[in-house]
Motif scaffolding. Sequence first.
Motif, mmCIF file in Angstrom:
data_model
loop_
_atom_site.group_PDB
_atom_site.id
_atom_site.type_symbol
_atom_site.label_atom_id
_atom_site.label_comp_id
_atom_site.label_asym_id
_atom_site.label_seq_id
_atom_site.Cartn_x
_atom_site.Cartn_y
_atom_site.Cartn_z
ATOM 1 N N HIS A 101 0.847 -1.254 0.098
ATOM 2 C CA HIS A 101 0.082 -0.014 -0.018
ATOM 3 C C HIS A 101 0.972 1.207 -0.099
ATOM 4 N N THR A 102 0.424 2.277 -0.584
ATOM 5 C CA THR A 102 1.281 3.438 -0.696
ATOM 6 C C THR A 102 1.259 4.229 0.488
ATOM 7 N N ALA A 103 0.090 4.101 1.527
ATOM 8 C CA ALA A 103 0.051 5.006 2.683
ATOM 9 C C ALA A 103 -0.718 4.098 3.670
ATOM 10 N N TYR A 104 -0.470 4.660 5.082
ATOM 11 C CA TYR A 104 -1.085 3.989 6.084
ATOM 12 C C TYR A 104 -1.564 4.858 7.277
ATOM 13 N N ASP A 105 -2.394 4.267 7.971
ATOM 14 C CA ASP A 105 -3.041 5.164 9.085
ATOM 15 C C ASP A 105 -2.013 4.923 10.687
ATOM 16 N N LEU A 106 -1.316 3.896 10.451
ATOM 17 C CA LEU A 106 -0.513 3.757 11.509
ATOM 18 C C LEU A 106 1.017 2.941 11.157
ATOM 19 N N ILE A 107 2.068 3.388 11.481
ATOM 20 C CA ILE A 107 3.264 2.670 11.325
ATOM 21 C C ILE A 107 3.728 2.599 12.512
ATOM 22 N N THR A 108 4.216 1.258 12.747
ATOM 23 C CA THR A 108 4.865 1.037 13.942
ATOM 24 C C THR A 108 6.395 0.392 13.876
ATOM 25 N N VAL A 109 7.346 0.688 14.741
ATOM 26 C CA VAL A 109 8.515 0.298 14.658
ATOM 27 C C VAL A 109 8.870 0.005 16.391
ATOM 28 N N ILE A 139 8.329 2.290 19.826
ATOM 29 C CA ILE A 139 8.354 1.584 21.024
ATOM 30 C C ILE A 139 10.013 1.265 21.300
ATOM 31 N N THR A 140 10.458 1.673 22.252
ATOM 32 C CA THR A 140 11.965 1.568 22.470
ATOM 33 C C THR A 140 12.531 1.432 23.890
ATOM 34 N N SER A 141 13.245 0.692 24.050
ATOM 35 C CA SER A 141 14.101 0.717 25.241
ATOM 36 C C SER A 141 14.948 1.945 25.503
ATOM 37 N N LEU A 178 9.399 0.945 28.948
ATOM 38 C CA LEU A 178 9.574 1.288 27.493
ATOM 39 C C LEU A 178 9.013 2.845 27.256
ATOM 40 N N ALA A 179 9.604 3.283 26.554
ATOM 41 C CA ALA A 179 9.045 4.585 25.757
ATOM 42 C C ALA A 179 8.455 4.351 24.553
ATOM 43 N N LEU A 180 6.944 4.754 24.595
ATOM 44 C CA LEU A 180 6.304 4.581 23.532
ATOM 45 C C LEU A 180 5.804 5.894 23.071
#
Length: 347
Positions: A101-109, A139-141, A178-180
């Motif tokens: 898809h070309t675009a998203y409502d949510l991108i998560t890492v 979402i990261t340590s 974790l920092a979200l």
Amino acid sequence: MAHLTPEEWDAHYAKGGRFRSLGEAERRVLAAHVPAPAGGLALDVGCGLGELARHLAGSGYRVDAIDLSAAALAEAGRTGGPEVAYLRLDVERDDLGQLPHTAYDLITVRLAWAFVRDRTRVLNRLRERLRPGGALCVITSVADAVPEGKRPVALDEEEIGLLCAGWESAGRYDADGLALLVLRGPSPGPLVCAAKGRPVPHALTGAGVVVTDPVGRVLLGWSVRGVWELPGGKNDPGEDFASAGVRELAEETSLRADPAGVRVRAVLLDSVDGIPRLTAAVQVTAFTGSPVVTEPHLIHRWEWHEAADLPALSAPLFTPSAHVLDTVWPGLLPGLPPVHRYPVAGD
């Protein structure tokens, strides 16, 4: 920071390597701040074994999940649960036009941003893939909250600040340590040029090196003084600008170039704190090796940047570097401080 090859990631998963499971606190924050809209599309970057991707699918999103490890994707595909479209894709090196898809409502890492080398460029490409009103969730340590041995796979406060810059809204939530981060509304600001402090008085002469990779990306270093800068530095006694640029490039990044193939494009004259400063704009297009941080007391990391992204950097650009870049790409950077520019004959 840890940067692994696809083969190293495959070996990690083949040996049973795992990351921290998705926790209830993360699920609650995601439900509260990025609920699935009707027909919502989500992209999970660095999906690993697919736990977050399956959770998002179960929450109402249609999910595309990408990772560079074939072993991880194979195991993810064998796991039961809501349907997810898995795709092997390296978010740093592959064309994101391959996405379904070309675009998203949510991108998560999730737990993957610390493994990205060229974070600024990747962040810009992910911004471009957000639908209006969409969110990037990282979402990261956090380095201060993990044992010293795990800090290479965590982000410190400076890196979190860089990630959150250039957004209309940047929410930060705690999820069991974790920092979200929920980032909305890409809003790159105007380019800011900055000095790195008053230099020790002396005759300031040196070279700034524009080194480009085979697809035209330019190498910049994130300085410990909080600015982006080109490789380069002062001339040694009796050293010409081309030789100085090649030597500094090798000393700072480990990249090797032949001085005979280097172009000195112009000599630039400005001043800093009342001291005249002479900078040669040196261009390198042929080199061997990969960038390595060899002077960590000066540079945190090296990144390849798209030239078109430079006017919208979310952190300052060292002034002499800006002048050198403007020599190679005239007019690219608006509103630069004044400089006297002397093109080299034959350029």
